[in-house]
Design an enzyme around this catalytic site. Structure first.
Site, PDB file in Angstrom:
ATOM      1  N   ASP A  97      52.315  40.303  62.122  1.00 24.30           N
ATOM      2  CA  ASP A  97      51.988  40.894  63.418  1.00 24.30           C
ATOM      3  C   ASP A  97      52.985  40.343  64.436  1.00 24.30           C
ATOM      4  OD1 ASP A  97      50.695  42.478  65.245  1.00 24.30           O
ATOM      5  OD2 ASP A  97      48.732  41.571  64.986  1.00 24.30           O
ATOM      6  N   ASP A 125      47.645  36.118  69.841  1.00 29.82           N
ATOM      7  CA  ASP A 125      47.183  35.923  71.222  1.00 29.82           C
ATOM      8  C   ASP A 125      45.785  35.310  71.179  1.00 29.82           C
ATOM      9  OD1 ASP A 125      46.904  36.103  73.974  1.00 29.82           O
ATOM     10  OD2 ASP A 125      46.305  38.196  73.936  1.00 29.82           O
ATOM     11  N   THR A 161      42.034  40.067  66.722  1.00 28.09           N
ATOM     12  CA  THR A 161      42.476  41.169  65.865  1.00 28.09           C
ATOM     13  C   THR A 161      42.978  40.644  64.525  1.00 28.09           C
ATOM     14  OG1 THR A 161      43.133  42.395  67.838  1.00 28.09           O
ATOM     15  CG2 THR A 161      44.013  43.180  65.747  1.00 28.09           C
ATOM     16  N   LYS A 166      50.738  32.163  71.036  1.00 28.45           N
ATOM     17  CA  LYS A 166      50.458  31.661  72.388  1.00 28.45           C
ATOM     18  C   LYS A 166      49.568  30.431  72.291  1.00 28.45           C
ATOM     19  CE  LYS A 166      50.543  36.237  74.480  1.00 28.45           C
ATOM     20  NZ  LYS A 166      49.830  37.184  75.338  1.00 28.45           N
ATOM     21  N   TRP A 225      52.543  36.978  79.311  1.00 33.22           N
ATOM     22  CA  TRP A 225      52.502  38.352  78.786  1.00 33.22           C
ATOM     23  C   TRP A 225      53.898  38.694  78.274  1.00 33.22           C
ATOM     24  CZ3 TRP A 225      48.871  41.195  76.933  1.00 33.22           C
ATOM     25  CH2 TRP A 225      49.156  42.503  76.561  1.00 33.22           C
ATOM     26  N   TYR A 252      57.856  43.345  74.981  1.00 34.34           N
ATOM     27  CA  TYR A 252      58.625  43.648  73.780  1.00 34.34           C
ATOM     28  C   TYR A 252      59.553  44.832  74.024  1.00 34.34           C
ATOM     29  CZ  TYR A 252      55.659  40.438  71.201  1.00 34.34           C
ATOM     30  OH  TYR A 252      55.023  39.307  70.757  1.00 34.34           O
ATOM     31  N   TRP A 291      60.301  47.376  72.230  1.00 32.38           N
ATOM     32  CA  TRP A 291      59.828  48.707  71.822  1.00 32.38           C
ATOM     33  C   TRP A 291      58.913  49.333  72.860  1.00 32.38           C
ATOM     34  CZ3 TRP A 291      59.326  44.539  68.272  1.00 32.38           C
ATOM     35  CH2 TRP A 291      58.127  43.829  68.339  1.00 32.38           C
TER      36      TRP A 291
HETATM   37  P1  G4P Z   1      45.719  38.782  68.039  1.00 33.36           P
HETATM   38  O1  G4P Z   1      44.533  38.811  67.114  1.00 33.36           O
HETATM   39  O2  G4P Z   1      46.980  39.186  67.330  1.00 33.36           O
HETATM   40  O3  G4P Z   1      45.830  37.518  68.794  1.00 33.36           O
HETATM   41  O4  G4P Z   1      45.551  39.964  69.075  1.00 33.36           O
HETATM   42  P2  G4P Z   1      44.516  40.199  70.258  1.00 33.36           P
HETATM   43  O5  G4P Z   1      43.252  40.788  69.666  1.00 33.36           O
HETATM   44  O6  G4P Z   1      44.365  39.004  71.107  1.00 33.36           O
HETATM   45  O7  G4P Z   1      45.314  41.248  71.095  1.00 33.36           O
HETATM   46  C1  G4P Z   1      45.033  42.571  71.084  1.00 33.36           C
HETATM   47  C2  G4P Z   1      46.225  43.421  71.469  1.00 33.36           C
HETATM   48  O8  G4P Z   1      46.950  42.833  72.562  1.00 33.36           O
HETATM   49  C3  G4P Z   1      47.210  43.602  70.369  1.00 33.36           C
HETATM   50  O9  G4P Z   1      47.683  44.938  70.440  1.00 33.36           O
HETATM   51  C4  G4P Z   1      48.364  42.698  70.747  1.00 33.36           C
HETATM   52  O10 G4P Z   1      49.560  43.190  70.209  1.00 33.36           O
HETATM   53  C5  G4P Z   1      48.327  42.816  72.251  1.00 33.36           C
HETATM   54  N1  G4P Z   1      48.948  41.694  72.942  1.00 33.36           N
HETATM   55  C6  G4P Z   1      48.445  40.448  73.073  1.00 33.36           C
HETATM   56  N2  G4P Z   1      49.271  39.672  73.784  1.00 33.36           N
HETATM   57  C7  G4P Z   1      50.325  40.443  74.112  1.00 33.36           C
HETATM   58  C8  G4P Z   1      51.520  40.211  74.861  1.00 33.36           C
HETATM   59  O11 G4P Z   1      51.768  39.105  75.371  1.00 33.36           O
HETATM   60  N3  G4P Z   1      52.371  41.249  75.014  1.00 33.36           N
HETATM   61  C9  G4P Z   1      52.119  42.477  74.468  1.00 33.36           C
HETATM   62  N4  G4P Z   1      53.033  43.435  74.668  1.00 33.36           N
HETATM   63  N5  G4P Z   1      51.012  42.752  73.740  1.00 33.36           N
HETATM   64  C10 G4P Z   1      50.122  41.730  73.571  1.00 33.36           C
HETATM   65  P3  G4P Z   1      47.039  46.062  69.611  1.00 33.36           P
HETATM   66  O12 G4P Z   1      45.750  46.489  70.219  1.00 33.36           O
HETATM   67  O13 G4P Z   1      47.014  45.613  68.186  1.00 33.36           O
HETATM   68  O14 G4P Z   1      48.036  47.204  69.799  1.00 33.36           O
HETATM   69  P4  G4P Z   1      49.612  47.307  69.475  1.00 33.36           P
HETATM   70  O15 G4P Z   1      50.291  47.086  70.770  1.00 33.36           O
HETATM   71  O16 G4P Z   1      49.987  46.262  68.459  1.00 33.36           O
HETATM   72  O17 G4P Z   1      49.722  48.678  68.968  1.00 33.36           O
HETATM   73 MG    MG Z   2      49.447  44.277  67.772  1.00 37.40          MG
END
Ligand code: G4P
Ligand code: MG
Length: 176
Positions: A95, A99, A103, A127, A152, A155, A157
């Site tokens: 991944d 954070d 997830t 983090k 925060w 990225y 992309w």
């Molecule tokens: P974790 O288990 O990997 O720690 O994830 P967590 O549930 O805390 O975070 C949920 C969503 O927040 C994830 O996206 C993760 O990629 C995004 N996220 C957390 N911190 C950051 C950050 O600092 N920058 C960015 N850009 N995104 C962050 P997701 O719901 O899985 O969606 P996707 O963006 O991967 O498609």
């Molecule tokens: Mg993610």
């Protein structure tokens, strides 16, 4: 914004390279890569350049529209369960960011249902913060490309204008 951390493609490529070296040095030899979408897709593809294994993808989302948390992570796409592609396999789970860990932990719990031999976790950034969930005890191998404060991460992309993004990364991006 002060609490943002811009990361570019070059840096990501180098972080993945160093992760691959660390994983190889640990003696872990994955059979398959599993990418958590969407953030894990590009890091997983880069990883394949260094550790050439098939990539499976799973889609999990913890955020709905307006950056609102769902009450729990939702599966939006999953490996075809009937083919049991992960049973007995050594899985490298990728991944982009660790954070809150909610997830990631949910995803690991679901993958463990497929009875893999082992799951190692690799992320670009971890983090340093109090996590909302812990990994199950089955997780013995964890690799983070870098440890950062609770910023925060921006990225590449997600960038609408990649040249502006690169400028925000600063010159360091082309030097690292
Ligand atoms: P974790 O288990 O990997 O720690 O994830 P967590 O549930 O805390 O975070 C949920 C969503 O927040 C994830 O996206 C993760 O990629 C995004 N996220 C957390 N911190 C950051 C950050 O600092 N920058 C960015 N850009 N995104 C962050 P997701 O719901 O899985 O969606 P996707 O963006 O991967 O498609
Ligand atoms: Mg993610």
């Amino acid at each position: 914004m002060a609490n943002e951390y811009y990361v570019g493609y070059n840096k990501i490529h180098k972080l993945v390279k160093s992760l691959a070296e660390e994983i190889t040095a640990s003696g872990f030899t994955p059979d398959v890569i599993v990418a958590i979408g969407s953030g894990g897709f590009i890091p997983a593809r880069i990883m394949k350049t260094y550790i050439n294994r098939p990539i499976f993808t799973v889609g999990i989302s913890y955020y709905g529209v307006d950056q609102q948390h769902f009450s729990y992570p939702k599966k939006i796409q999953w490996i075809d369960e009937t083919r049991q592609q992960l049973e007995g396999q050594r899985v490298l789970l990728i991944d982009e960011v660790d954070d809150t860990r909610v997830t990631l932990s949910y995803c690991i719990g679901e993958l463990l249902n497929h009875k893999p031999e082992e799951i190692a976790v690799a992320v670009l950034q971890n983090k340093r913060k109090v996590k909302g969930a812990q990994f199950p005890p089955e997780i013995k191998l964890y690799f983070a490309g870098e440890e950062i404060d609770d910023l925060w991460i921006k990225y590449p992309w997600d960038a609408l204008e990649i040249d502006e993004h690169l400028l925000m990364c600063g010159k360091k991006e082309i030097e690292v």
